[in-house]
Write an enzyme that holds these catalytic residues in place. Structure first.
Site, PDB file in Angstrom:
ATOM      1  N   LYS A   1       0.788  -1.218   0.000  1.00  0.00           N
ATOM      2  CA  LYS A   1       0.000   0.000   0.000  1.00  0.00           C
ATOM      3  C   LYS A   1       0.823   1.271   0.000  1.00  0.00           C
ATOM      4  O   LYS A   1       1.838   1.362   0.657  1.00  0.00           O
ATOM      5  CB  LYS A   1      -0.929   0.011   1.210  1.00  0.00           C
ATOM      6  CG  LYS A   1      -2.190  -0.775   0.955  1.00  0.00           C
ATOM      7  CD  LYS A   1      -2.986  -0.941   2.207  1.00  0.00           C
ATOM      8  CE  LYS A   1      -2.995   0.319   2.984  1.00  0.00           C
ATOM      9  NZ  LYS A   1      -3.656   1.445   2.315  1.00  0.00           N
TER      10      LYS A   1
ATOM     11  N   GLY B   1     -15.301 -17.195   3.625  1.00  0.00           N
ATOM     12  CA  GLY B   1     -16.627 -16.671   3.328  1.00  0.00           C
ATOM     13  C   GLY B   1     -17.065 -16.825   1.881  1.00  0.00           C
ATOM     14  O   GLY B   1     -18.049 -17.486   1.591  1.00  0.00           O
TER      15      GLY B   1
ATOM     16  N   ARG C   1      -6.255  -2.581 -12.048  1.00  0.00           N
ATOM     17  CA  ARG C   1      -7.369  -2.827 -11.123  1.00  0.00           C
ATOM     18  C   ARG C   1      -7.932  -1.520 -10.582  1.00  0.00           C
ATOM     19  O   ARG C   1      -7.205  -0.684 -10.056  1.00  0.00           O
ATOM     20  CB  ARG C   1      -6.881  -3.653  -9.931  1.00  0.00           C
ATOM     21  CG  ARG C   1      -7.152  -5.116 -10.050  1.00  0.00           C
ATOM     22  CD  ARG C   1      -8.602  -5.482  -9.952  1.00  0.00           C
ATOM     23  NE  ARG C   1      -8.995  -5.819  -8.604  1.00  0.00           N
ATOM     24  CZ  ARG C   1      -8.791  -7.001  -8.045  1.00  0.00           C
ATOM     25  NH1 ARG C   1      -8.193  -7.962  -8.700  1.00  0.00           N
ATOM     26  NH2 ARG C   1      -9.201  -7.218  -6.817  1.00  0.00           N
TER      27      ARG C   1
ATOM     28  N   GLU D   1      -4.691  -1.042   7.445  1.00  0.00           N
ATOM     29  CA  GLU D   1      -4.489  -0.074   6.369  1.00  0.00           C
ATOM     30  C   GLU D   1      -4.796   1.362   6.789  1.00  0.00           C
ATOM     31  O   GLU D   1      -4.173   2.303   6.301  1.00  0.00           O
ATOM     32  CB  GLU D   1      -5.374  -0.547   5.216  1.00  0.00           C
ATOM     33  CG  GLU D   1      -5.869   0.435   4.239  1.00  0.00           C
ATOM     34  CD  GLU D   1      -6.708  -0.286   3.175  1.00  0.00           C
ATOM     35  OE1 GLU D   1      -6.598  -1.518   3.005  1.00  0.00           O
ATOM     36  OE2 GLU D   1      -7.495   0.389   2.520  1.00  0.00           O
TER      37      GLU D   1
ATOM     38  N   HIS E   1      -4.069 -16.426  -3.136  1.00  0.00           N
ATOM     39  CA  HIS E   1      -3.689 -15.372  -4.076  1.00  0.00           C
ATOM     40  C   HIS E   1      -3.036 -15.931  -5.330  1.00  0.00           C
ATOM     41  O   HIS E   1      -2.575 -15.184  -6.178  1.00  0.00           O
ATOM     42  CB  HIS E   1      -2.776 -14.358  -3.387  1.00  0.00           C
ATOM     43  CG  HIS E   1      -3.461 -13.701  -2.225  1.00  0.00           C
ATOM     44  ND1 HIS E   1      -3.305 -14.142  -0.939  1.00  0.00           N
ATOM     45  CD2 HIS E   1      -4.340 -12.682  -2.174  1.00  0.00           C
ATOM     46  CE1 HIS E   1      -4.051 -13.403  -0.131  1.00  0.00           C
ATOM     47  NE2 HIS E   1      -4.695 -12.516  -0.860  1.00  0.00           N
TER      48      HIS E   1
HETATM   49  N1  GLN Z   1     -15.512 -12.678   3.573  1.00  0.00           N
HETATM   50  C1  GLN Z   1     -14.751 -12.065   2.529  1.00  0.00           C
HETATM   51  C2  GLN Z   1     -14.561 -13.074   1.406  1.00  0.00           C
HETATM   52  O1  GLN Z   1     -14.401 -14.211   1.688  1.00  0.00           O
HETATM   53  C3  GLN Z   1     -13.416 -11.591   3.017  1.00  0.00           C
HETATM   54  C4  GLN Z   1     -12.612 -10.942   1.924  1.00  0.00           C
HETATM   55  C5  GLN Z   1     -11.380 -10.216   2.372  1.00  0.00           C
HETATM   56  O2  GLN Z   1     -10.783 -10.520   3.373  1.00  0.00           O
HETATM   57  N2  GLN Z   1     -10.925  -9.258   1.617  1.00  0.00           N
HETATM   58  O3  GLN Z   1     -14.545 -12.729   0.247  1.00  0.00           O
END
Ligand code: GLN
Ligand code: ZN
Length: 780
Positions: free
Chosen positions: A127, A452, A535, A625, A714
């Site tokens: 960042k 999630g 992005r 952040e 990632h």
């Molecule tokens: N709950 C979100 C997901 O799973 C968390 C995303 C994140 O940490 N940026 O997409």
């Protein structure tokens, strides 16, 4: 020795940079077309030149001079730090074969540094100060050979000149460049990139000469590194570097005037150091910092007063800004007006927003409106306040209207926030919660879950697009999302996960989704800002008091829970992250705004709990952040940010388990804060750092549940069972088994299904290996 930079006076009004992605994201589209092979390098260059020309023309239309160096050449194909890396030839050795015999790098090579290729990892991305923009981290070692390897900066100046403009070339200054660098792979332990300053300066000097020869009268060197205390370099070393760098460049004979800009905060003790050098102009961020005291040498400089906030989208108090500019005149006879930061952080033009309420539009200023504000104040500076009385009065009227507009202050929201007491921020003690939750949830040792989201397929996105366009009925959209939830729940049961999620298919974005469902927010059509490379994000505007008209996530979570006997985890985005990734109102402290968001979330959590959801996760990936750049501001920030999380989550019963998720692996500075969140379970990013973070956690004496992400999402790579087992074992070396959860690093939204399913199967297999080996009893 007399210095004679070929400079005329610094322009009375300027900006530190203009958005480069294009009003309709033209650059993004062109760059991505180039990556996919649909566009040639020549075609991409043509698009880029067209965008640069459009920017110059627009800035002149908005009131800037064509030939007074007020227009910055702030274009970049990807990132300004990457541009500087390429300009000074600091290409890491793993990319050496990309460099041509004459030392240059073509566009393909340039993008390869940013995106990696095969085994060669891209430059790390991180960042840019306390903004949402990410830059590429230079890698510097004893082996780095600095040389003037790209003349793109000169060419863009010449391109402008040929079109009849005298613009101001811009690049990252040498001190900030090295402060932001990390030691290269080849560097010995303890190596400091800043130690290479004397080798880097001749390259800057050579570039200055080239620019002067081409006719540049001013050059802008961005030095935000000087305002930050969050950099791991002793302050004395930074100050010595400033003295040395600008001592050398100031004495360099053939060069344009030097404008050193210090956005994102006040220069503090770096100001006297800079003032003692021969630089001609100093840019001060007077939005974040205040007007400094006089120091020797300052009166001889042009002071470029950054009074128009480049980091937010509000029209603000123009008369107040003018007063600040006037007060700077006490320090020097030569004062100019500027934005506090580059306008990179704001969208192009409010006039592109056709569906925002007119009142809201009248309170906003995107990049183009900020340029007009700068031009207005500059006019006032030369012609006197009376000459701009009209625009100052208009801005004041808009501000006054805003302060009393319906929705900006909501009596019931305020009354509720004012009535809060300490107990609203506190849950029962952890030991009681732990036993209540164990009894309620009956989870095995080393419980498994995800963060999630599940992959957002093309079908999901298409359905949402059709729903938004009105070609898919609400009921049909809902059924499609429910079908997706059904698939995701079944998949998790088949894989064997212990805590189930609904997969978040209904969310376009984890912040925007909530913004769309809360009062006090507005969503733009074209308000894109660059996040990194190609992005872009489209932050929502938090303009008024926040409240929740109806439950937001309850239906989806309850539906998912109806499909399984295992606990379903409700998923919410936390108050700090909602603020960090939106454009937030500037008329009250952030902490106050955060509380309102917290109260809305608290109601949502209460409704989830009442509907039978036993676990709720409140994501705070942005907690780190927003940490202020100055240490003196940390305590206040941590106080309100942690407090707002606690307020959102403290309303539940002991047996309801609160999770949080944080998206970074450097725990260090915020470990105490994370403990204070008092979440029952915290999941973090850990795979990339090979679990380094768990040692920090151990050292920090953390005793709540911890999910150290073992699957790095990632990358499309599928981690093997052995690799995952080893990571889990590493976690268990530092953390007692009863605390450990097993999960991926982050949400799976950007991944494809094949790799996700395969990786999750491996994650479960690794968990079984470790459970069996440790003889853990399944079921408590
Ligand atoms: N709950 C979100 C997901 O799973 C968390 C995303 C994140 O940490 N940026 O997409
Ligand atoms: Zn994450």
């Amino acid at each position: 020795m007399p210095i004679s930079p070929a400079s005329s006076a610094f322009p009375t009004g300027t900006i530190l940079g203009y958005p480069r992605i294009g009003r309709r994201r033209e650059l993004k589209k062109a760059v991505e077309a180039f990556w996919s092979g649909a566009m040639s390098a020549g075609e991409l260059e043509t698009v880029a030149a067209g965008l640069r020309q459009a920017t110059r023309d627009r800035l002149v239309d908005l009131g800037f001079g064509r030939t007074d160096s007020s227009i910055p050449e702030s274009f970049s194909y990807y990132d300004q730090v990457l541009d500087t890396i390429v300009a000074v030839g600091a290409i890491p050795t793993r990319f050496a074969e990309l460099v041509a015999a004459d030392g240059t790098l073509d566009l393909t090579g340039y993008f390869t540094l940013a995106r990696g290729e095969g085994e060669n990892l891209p430059l790390e991305m991180t960042k840019w100060f306390d903004s949402n923009y990410h830059y590429l981290v230079p890698e510097i070692g004893p082996e780095t050979v600095f040389s003037l390897a790209s003349d793109r900066i000169v060419r863009e100046f010449v391109e402008a000149k040929a079109a009849g403009f005298l613009t101001r070339p811009q690049l990252v200054g040498p001190v900030t460049f090295l402060l932001l660098s990390k030691a290269s792979d080849e560097a010995p332990a303890g190596f400091s990139p800043l130690s290479r300053l004397n080798d880097l300066l001749p390259v800057y000097a050579a570039l200055l000469t080239r620019l002067a020869d081409a006719g540049a009268e001013w050059v802008q060197l961005d030095e935000p590194g000087l305002v930050s205390e969050s950099i791991d370099v002793p302050r004395a070393d930074t100050l010595a570097a400033v003295a040395s760098a600008y001592g050398v460049l100031g004495q360099h004979r053939i060069r344009p005037g030097l404008f050193v800009a210090a956005p994102y905060g006040s220069l503090d003790d770096a100001l006297p150091v800079l003032a003692a050098t021969a630089v001609e102009a100093i840019g001060l961020d007077l939005v974040r910092g205040s007007v400094p005291l006089a120091v020797p040498g300052l009166a001889e400089k042009t002071l470029v007063a950054g009074v128009i906030d480049g980091h937010n989208i509000w029209r603000g108090d123009l008369a107040g800004a003018f007063e600040i500019v006037q007060s700077v005149r006490a320090l020097s006879d030569s004062v100019s007006v500027c934005t506090s930061t580059s306008l990179l952080h704001v969208p192009h033009d409010v006039r592109d927003e056709k569906s925002l309420p007119a009142a809201l539009v009248s309170w906003l200023a995107f990049a183009d409106q900020k340029v007009i504000q700068v031009a207005t104040l500059a006019r006032g500076l030369t012609a006197g306040r009376a000459a701009i009385a009209g625009p100052l009065a208009d801005a004041a009227a808009a501000l006054a209207a805003r302060s009393t507009a319906p929705g900006v202050h909501d009596g019931s929201v305020r009354a509720r926030a004012a009535a809060l007491t300490d107990s609203d921020f506190r849950r029962g003690n952890y030991a009681d919660r732990l036993s209540a939750q164990d009894a309620a949830l009956q989870l095995p040792a080393l419980p498994t879950t995800t963060i999630g989201s599940f992959p957002q397929t093309a079908d999901i996105r298409r359905a949402r697009a059709r729903f938004l366009k009105g070609t898919l009925a609400a009921q049909d959209y809902r059924n499609l999302m429910r079908a997706e939830i059904g698939r995701v729940v079944a998949l998790q049961e088949e894989i064997g996960l212990d805590v189930i999620v609904h997969g978040e298919p209904e969310r376009n974005d984890m912040v925007q989704y909530f913004a769309e469902n809360l009062d006090g927010f507005a969503v733009t059509e074209n308000g894109w800002v660059q996040s990194y490379g190609s992005r872009c994000t489209r932050p929502s505007i938090l303009w008024g008091d926040v409240s929740r008209p109806t439950p937001i996530t309850v239906d989806w979570s309850v539906y998912a829970q109806s499909l399984t006997a295992k606990p379903v985890k409700g998923m919410l985005t936390g108050p700090v992250t909602i603020l960090a990734w939106s454009f937030v109102r500037d008329d009250q402290p952030l902490g106050e705004t955060a509380r309102q968001v917290s109260l809305a979330l608290r109601d949502e959590i209460g409704d989830l709990e009442a509907a039978g959801i036993k676990i709720v996760q409140v994501d705070e990936p942005a907690l780190r952040e927003l940490l202020p750049l100055k240490k003196k501001n940390h305590a206040d920030y941590l106080d309100w940010s942690v407090g707002s999380f606690r307020l959102a989550t403290a309303g539940v019963a002991d047996e309801t388990q609160i999770h949080t998720h944080l998206c970074y692996s450097e725990f260090g500075v915020v470990i105490e804060a994370i403990r204070n969140l008092d979440a029952d379970v915290t999941s973090i990013e850990a795979a990339r750092s090979r679990m380094e973070v768990v040692r920090e956690i151990e050292a920090g004496g953390f005793d709540h549940g911890i999910g150290a992400g073992i699957y790095d999402i990632h990358s499309p790579r599928v981690p093997s069972v052995e690799e995952l087992t080893a990571l889990l074992d590493t976690a268990l070396e530092s953390i007692p088994e009863r605390q450990v959860w097993v999960n991926p690093d982050c949400g799976l939204k950007t991944r494809g299904y094949d790799e996700t399913v395969h990786s999750l199967h491996n994650m479960l297999a690794a968990t079984r290996v470790v459970r069996e080996r440790r003889g853990a009893v399944v079921g408590v």
